[in-house]
Design an enzyme around this catalytic site. Structure first.
Site, PDB file in Angstrom:
ATOM      1  N   GLY A  45       0.708  -1.295  -0.215  1.00 49.37           N
ATOM      2  CA  GLY A  45       0.066   0.072  -0.029  1.00 49.37           C
ATOM      3  C   GLY A  45       0.770   1.247  -0.148  1.00 49.37           C
ATOM      4  O   GLY A  45       2.017   1.137   0.524  1.00 49.37           O
ATOM      5  N   GLN A  50       3.135  10.021   0.850  1.00 53.34           N
ATOM      6  CA  GLN A  50       4.702   9.201   0.840  1.00 53.34           C
ATOM      7  C   GLN A  50       5.408   9.608  -0.506  1.00 53.34           C
ATOM      8  O   GLN A  50       6.692   9.343  -0.361  1.00 53.34           O
ATOM      9  CB  GLN A  50       4.378   7.730   0.803  1.00 53.34           C
ATOM     10  CG  GLN A  50       3.741   7.325   2.142  1.00 53.34           C
ATOM     11  CD  GLN A  50       3.591   5.952   2.245  1.00 53.34           C
ATOM     12  OE1 GLN A  50       2.474   5.413   1.864  1.00 53.34           O
ATOM     13  NE2 GLN A  50       4.375   5.176   3.141  1.00 53.34           N
ATOM     14  N   CYS A  93       5.748  -0.076   6.918  1.00 54.03           N
ATOM     15  CA  CYS A  93       5.391   1.095   6.358  1.00 54.03           C
ATOM     16  C   CYS A  93       6.761   1.380   5.346  1.00 54.03           C
ATOM     17  O   CYS A  93       7.700   1.518   6.011  1.00 54.03           O
ATOM     18  CB  CYS A  93       5.021   2.274   7.128  1.00 54.03           C
ATOM     19  SG  CYS A  93       4.523   3.836   6.349  1.00 54.03           S
ATOM     20  N   LEU A  94       6.329   1.504   4.013  1.00 55.47           N
ATOM     21  CA  LEU A  94       7.459   2.114   3.331  1.00 55.47           C
ATOM     22  C   LEU A  94       8.311   3.449   3.794  1.00 55.47           C
ATOM     23  O   LEU A  94       9.497   3.457   3.424  1.00 55.47           O
ATOM     24  CB  LEU A  94       7.162   2.161   1.783  1.00 55.47           C
ATOM     25  CG  LEU A  94       6.733   0.865   1.231  1.00 55.47           C
ATOM     26  CD1 LEU A  94       6.174   1.369  -0.326  1.00 55.47           C
ATOM     27  CD2 LEU A  94       7.970  -0.153   0.911  1.00 55.47           C
ATOM     28  N   HIS A 135      -4.613   1.842   7.348  1.00 50.91           N
ATOM     29  CA  HIS A 135      -3.156   2.256   7.678  1.00 50.91           C
ATOM     30  C   HIS A 135      -3.162   3.449   6.304  1.00 50.91           C
ATOM     31  O   HIS A 135      -2.509   4.361   6.642  1.00 50.91           O
ATOM     32  CB  HIS A 135      -2.146   1.259   7.271  1.00 50.91           C
ATOM     33  CG  HIS A 135      -0.844   1.512   7.255  1.00 50.91           C
ATOM     34  ND1 HIS A 135       0.229   1.157   8.006  1.00 50.91           N
ATOM     35  CD2 HIS A 135      -0.065   2.406   6.258  1.00 50.91           C
ATOM     36  CE1 HIS A 135       1.406   1.464   7.743  1.00 50.91           C
ATOM     37  NE2 HIS A 135       1.248   2.304   6.707  1.00 50.91           N
ATOM     38  N   GLU A 136      -3.422   3.161   5.116  1.00 49.45           N
ATOM     39  CA  GLU A 136      -3.214   4.191   4.137  1.00 49.45           C
ATOM     40  C   GLU A 136      -4.109   5.320   4.464  1.00 49.45           C
ATOM     41  O   GLU A 136      -3.669   6.465   4.070  1.00 49.45           O
ATOM     42  CB  GLU A 136      -3.647   3.472   2.610  1.00 49.45           C
ATOM     43  CG  GLU A 136      -2.502   2.096   2.253  1.00 49.45           C
ATOM     44  CD  GLU A 136      -1.143   2.424   2.698  1.00 49.45           C
ATOM     45  OE1 GLU A 136      -0.711   3.566   2.530  1.00 49.45           O
ATOM     46  OE2 GLU A 136      -0.569   1.588   2.861  1.00 49.45           O
ATOM     47  N   HIS A 139      -2.552   7.685   6.692  1.00 50.83           N
ATOM     48  CA  HIS A 139      -1.768   8.433   5.909  1.00 50.83           C
ATOM     49  C   HIS A 139      -2.130   9.927   5.497  1.00 50.83           C
ATOM     50  O   HIS A 139      -1.803  10.694   5.619  1.00 50.83           O
ATOM     51  CB  HIS A 139      -1.010   7.634   4.707  1.00 50.83           C
ATOM     52  CG  HIS A 139       0.160   6.856   5.164  1.00 50.83           C
ATOM     53  ND1 HIS A 139       1.327   7.222   5.701  1.00 50.83           N
ATOM     54  CD2 HIS A 139       0.532   5.337   4.990  1.00 50.83           C
ATOM     55  CE1 HIS A 139       2.349   6.381   5.967  1.00 50.83           C
ATOM     56  NE2 HIS A 139       1.778   5.307   5.389  1.00 50.83           N
TER      57      HIS A 139
END
Ligand code: NI
Length: 171
Positions: A45, A50, A93-94, A135-136, A139
């Site tokens: 995701g 990001q 998380c990236l 989670h996204e 963000h």
């Protein structure tokens, strides 16, 4: 479809709330394509901030245990319903590479969004897909999975990521 650099903590854009898009036009579709390309093979995701864009766009592509959602692109996602039942999962998380946070969330959610073609769509999510979409969406609201941890743990993780980035620059 170029890949974009992924911002990591403690970049301030990761703590900034994103604005809704007016519509899903060609520019938004190109952004969604870039985001899918950017996270391909490294994540499940990615949210727009990001890659430094402050609009409410996210992409997901969840695969686990023989189950595969295929690519999902969302603009202006909204959680319509969430279950009383909760679920705990270690989330990565990236933007926080190499680190994990145990996060408790509603086990199931129903999300309404605009899809790749600008049509209203709904997703009933559970398990990993439910954690991922929540989670996204976090963000897009400037919230990170490590924000659910104690401030001590959160600071330790941010320091580790900063050190890792610095070590990479030296190499
Ligand atoms: Ni993330």
């Amino acid at each position: 479809m170029p890949k974009r650099p992924i911002l990591t903590v403690p970049h301030p854009i990761l703590k900034t709330k994103s604005d809704p898009v007016d519509s899903v036009n060609d520019a938004i579709r190109a952004q969604m394509d870039d985001m899918l390309e950017t996270m391909a093979e490294i994540g499940i995701g990615l949210a727009a901030n990001q890659i430094g864009m402050l609009n409410r766009v996210l992409v997901m592509d969840v695969e686990r245990d023989g189950f595969h959602t295929g690519p999902i692109c969302m603009a202006n996602p909204e959680i319509l319903w969430s279950s009383e039942e909760v679920s705990q999962m270690d989330e990565g998380c990236l933007s926080i590479p190499g680190q994990y946070a145990l996060v408790e969330r509603p086990a199931r959610v129903k999300v309404r969004y605009l899809d790749y073609h600008g049509k209203i769509a709904e997703l009933d999510a559970q398990g990993l897909v439910s954690h991922c979409v929540q989670h996204e969406i976090d963000h897009l609201n400037g919230i990170l999975c490590i924000d659910y941890l104690s401030s001590l743990k959160r600071k330790m993780i941010v320091r580790k990521v900063e050190k890792m980035k610095k070590d990479q620059e030296v190499l």
